[in-house]
Design a protein around this motif. Structure first.
Motif, PDB file in Angstrom:
ATOM      1  N   THR A   1     -12.693  52.288 -11.287  1.00  0.00           N
ATOM      2  CA  THR A   1     -12.261  53.344 -10.370  1.00  0.00           C
ATOM      3  C   THR A   1     -12.212  54.681 -11.082  1.00  0.00           C
ATOM      4  N   LEU A   2     -11.638  54.676 -12.276  1.00  0.00           N
ATOM      5  CA  LEU A   2     -11.522  55.901 -13.068  1.00  0.00           C
ATOM      6  C   LEU A   2     -12.909  56.455 -13.416  1.00  0.00           C
ATOM      7  N   LYS A   3     -13.794  55.600 -13.864  1.00  0.00           N
ATOM      8  CA  LYS A   3     -15.143  56.033 -14.240  1.00  0.00           C
ATOM      9  C   LYS A   3     -15.915  56.568 -13.037  1.00  0.00           C
TER      10      LYS A   3
ATOM     11  N   LEU B   1     -19.123  58.342 -14.381  1.00  0.00           N
ATOM     12  CA  LEU B   1     -19.488  57.728 -15.658  1.00  0.00           C
ATOM     13  C   LEU B   1     -19.825  56.247 -15.531  1.00  0.00           C
ATOM     14  N   LEU B   2     -20.059  55.786 -14.316  1.00  0.00           N
ATOM     15  CA  LEU B   2     -20.427  54.386 -14.144  1.00  0.00           C
ATOM     16  C   LEU B   2     -21.835  54.138 -14.695  1.00  0.00           C
ATOM     17  N   PRO B   3     -22.077  52.961 -15.267  1.00  0.00           N
ATOM     18  CA  PRO B   3     -23.430  52.645 -15.749  1.00  0.00           C
ATOM     19  C   PRO B   3     -24.418  52.569 -14.587  1.00  0.00           C
ATOM     20  N   ASP B   4     -25.669  52.795 -14.895  1.00  0.00           N
ATOM     21  CA  ASP B   4     -26.713  52.802 -13.865  1.00  0.00           C
ATOM     22  C   ASP B   4     -26.893  51.441 -13.203  1.00  0.00           C
ATOM     23  N   SER B   5     -26.416  50.396 -13.863  1.00  0.00           N
ATOM     24  CA  SER B   5     -26.566  49.049 -13.314  1.00  0.00           C
ATOM     25  C   SER B   5     -25.647  48.788 -12.122  1.00  0.00           C
ATOM     26  N   LEU B   6     -24.695  49.683 -11.896  1.00  0.00           N
ATOM     27  CA  LEU B   6     -23.762  49.518 -10.787  1.00  0.00           C
ATOM     28  C   LEU B   6     -24.089  50.490  -9.656  1.00  0.00           C
TER      29      LEU B   6
ATOM     30  N   ASP C   1      -9.545  74.724 -16.322  1.00  0.00           N
ATOM     31  CA  ASP C   1      -8.695  74.994 -15.156  1.00  0.00           C
ATOM     32  C   ASP C   1      -8.629  73.738 -14.282  1.00  0.00           C
ATOM     33  N   ILE C   2      -7.995  72.688 -14.832  1.00  0.00           N
ATOM     34  CA  ILE C   2      -8.022  71.398 -14.148  1.00  0.00           C
ATOM     35  C   ILE C   2      -7.034  71.355 -12.984  1.00  0.00           C
ATOM     36  N   LYS C   3      -7.402  70.578 -11.985  1.00  0.00           N
ATOM     37  CA  LYS C   3      -6.548  70.328 -10.832  1.00  0.00           C
ATOM     38  C   LYS C   3      -6.069  68.870 -10.819  1.00  0.00           C
ATOM     39  N   LEU C   4      -6.857  68.002 -11.492  1.00  0.00           N
ATOM     40  CA  LEU C   4      -6.554  66.574 -11.537  1.00  0.00           C
ATOM     41  C   LEU C   4      -6.650  66.090 -12.974  1.00  0.00           C
ATOM     42  N   LEU C   5      -5.589  65.426 -13.438  1.00  0.00           N
ATOM     43  CA  LEU C   5      -5.570  64.861 -14.782  1.00  0.00           C
ATOM     44  C   LEU C   5      -5.575  63.342 -14.668  1.00  0.00           C
ATOM     45  N   LEU C   6      -6.608  62.716 -15.254  1.00  0.00           N
ATOM     46  CA  LEU C   6      -6.725  61.268 -15.259  1.00  0.00           C
ATOM     47  C   LEU C   6      -6.227  60.746 -16.596  1.00  0.00           C
ATOM     48  N   LEU C   7      -5.336  59.769 -16.555  1.00  0.00           N
ATOM     49  CA  LEU C   7      -4.773  59.199 -17.772  1.00  0.00           C
ATOM     50  C   LEU C   7      -5.107  57.712 -17.817  1.00  0.00           C
TER      51      LEU C   7
ATOM     52  N   LEU D   1      -2.330  67.462 -10.102  1.00  0.00           N
ATOM     53  CA  LEU D   1      -2.265  66.058  -9.713  1.00  0.00           C
ATOM     54  C   LEU D   1      -2.525  65.183 -10.928  1.00  0.00           C
ATOM     55  N   ILE D   2      -1.914  64.001 -10.947  1.00  0.00           N
ATOM     56  CA  ILE D   2      -2.271  63.037 -11.987  1.00  0.00           C
ATOM     57  C   ILE D   2      -2.539  61.678 -11.351  1.00  0.00           C
ATOM     58  N   LEU D   3      -3.499  60.979 -11.953  1.00  0.00           N
ATOM     59  CA  LEU D   3      -3.716  59.571 -11.652  1.00  0.00           C
ATOM     60  C   LEU D   3      -3.547  58.836 -12.974  1.00  0.00           C
ATOM     61  N   PHE D   4      -2.462  58.094 -13.071  1.00  0.00           N
ATOM     62  CA  PHE D   4      -2.093  57.405 -14.308  1.00  0.00           C
ATOM     63  C   PHE D   4      -2.505  55.946 -14.170  1.00  0.00           C
ATOM     64  N   VAL D   5      -3.547  55.567 -14.918  1.00  0.00           N
ATOM     65  CA  VAL D   5      -4.082  54.209 -14.839  1.00  0.00           C
ATOM     66  C   VAL D   5      -3.453  53.361 -15.939  1.00  0.00           C
TER      67      VAL D   5
END
Length: 231
Positions: free
Chosen positions: A42-44, A49-54, A137-143, A172-176
């Motif tokens: 989900t994060l990728k 950043l998902l591999p081309d195989s998907l 100038d980020i609006k979303l931080l993925l952790l 916004l943050i999405l903390f994985v």
């Protein structure tokens, strides 16, 4: 306030649907699940950043443009995230003045700029990575499991720092993570994912106090040794 509405996110290979979810990020949100649940995919997908195989199909609405300038990432292993042979000052892509301001924001002094990553502690390196992410100038931080490689003290300090930054910068943050305890006081909402599907989502406080799904109950019981966390 920034908003991100993931109406439909589907990741598949030739044989199986690996992730099929929908959820909103309208506040500090945690994506919770065990290893292999679909968190990293989900994060990728959000970072392209998902591999081309998907195969990826997504329907996402936001009130800001989603690109590399508006999304920041704090990766799982801080020790492999910086070039070991390059001084910290050369790992930023902004002015010296802004570097100093950013380090102050994450409670580091500018002496760090003249050091190599090997001269810093794990907690200091993670703070540097956060500062680098904030140089845009980020609006979303993925952790992505940002406290896994840290000791208990540094883990608590990084959580407190992220909480302060979210409130101060209004991002916004999405903390994985698989560690519910680490986000119980940080994230307003949580999304529980299992085998690529959402099994429960809503207010962190409400779900921790009264989970409806058996998988959620097991995660909570395995995370909290002290059952007084609900008080």
């Amino acid at each position: 306030m920034y908003k991100l509405d993931i109406k439909k996110l589907k990741i598949s290979n030739n044989d199986n649907i690996l992730v099929d979810i929908s959820f909103n990020i309208n506040s500090s949100t945690a994506l919770i699940g065990e290893s292999g649940s679909g968190k990293s995919l989900t994060l990728k997908s959000l970072l392209n950043l998902l591999p081309d195989s998907l195969n990826l199909k997504k329907d996402i609405n936001s009130n800001f443009t989603l690109n590399s300038e508006t999304i920041g990432l704090i990766p799982q292993n801080p020790f492999t995230s910086l070039s070991p042979m390059t001084k910290i000052s050369k790992q930023f892509f902004c002015s010296k003045k802004k570097q100093q301001d950013l380090l102050k924001l994450v409670d580091l002094n500018d002496e760090v700029l003249n050091k190599f990553p090997s001269q810093l502690s794990g907690g200091q390196i993670q703070r540097v990575i956060i500062a680098i992410a904030l140089s845009k100038d980020i609006k979303l931080l993925l952790l992505d499991e940002p406290t896994t490689a840290l000791d208990v003290k540094n883990k608590e300090n990084i959580i407190k720092l992220v909480d302060q930054l979210v409130k101060r910068l209004n991002i916004l943050i999405l903390f994985v993570t698989h560690d519910i305890e680490s986000i119980k006081d940080l994230c307003e909402n949580i999304v529980i994912i299992n085998k690529g599907r959402i099994v429960e989502k809503g207010s962190t406080k409400e779900i921790l106090n009264k989970p409806n799904n058996d998988y959620t109950k097991k995660l909570i019981d395995s995370n909290f040794k002290n059952k007084d966390f609900r008080k």
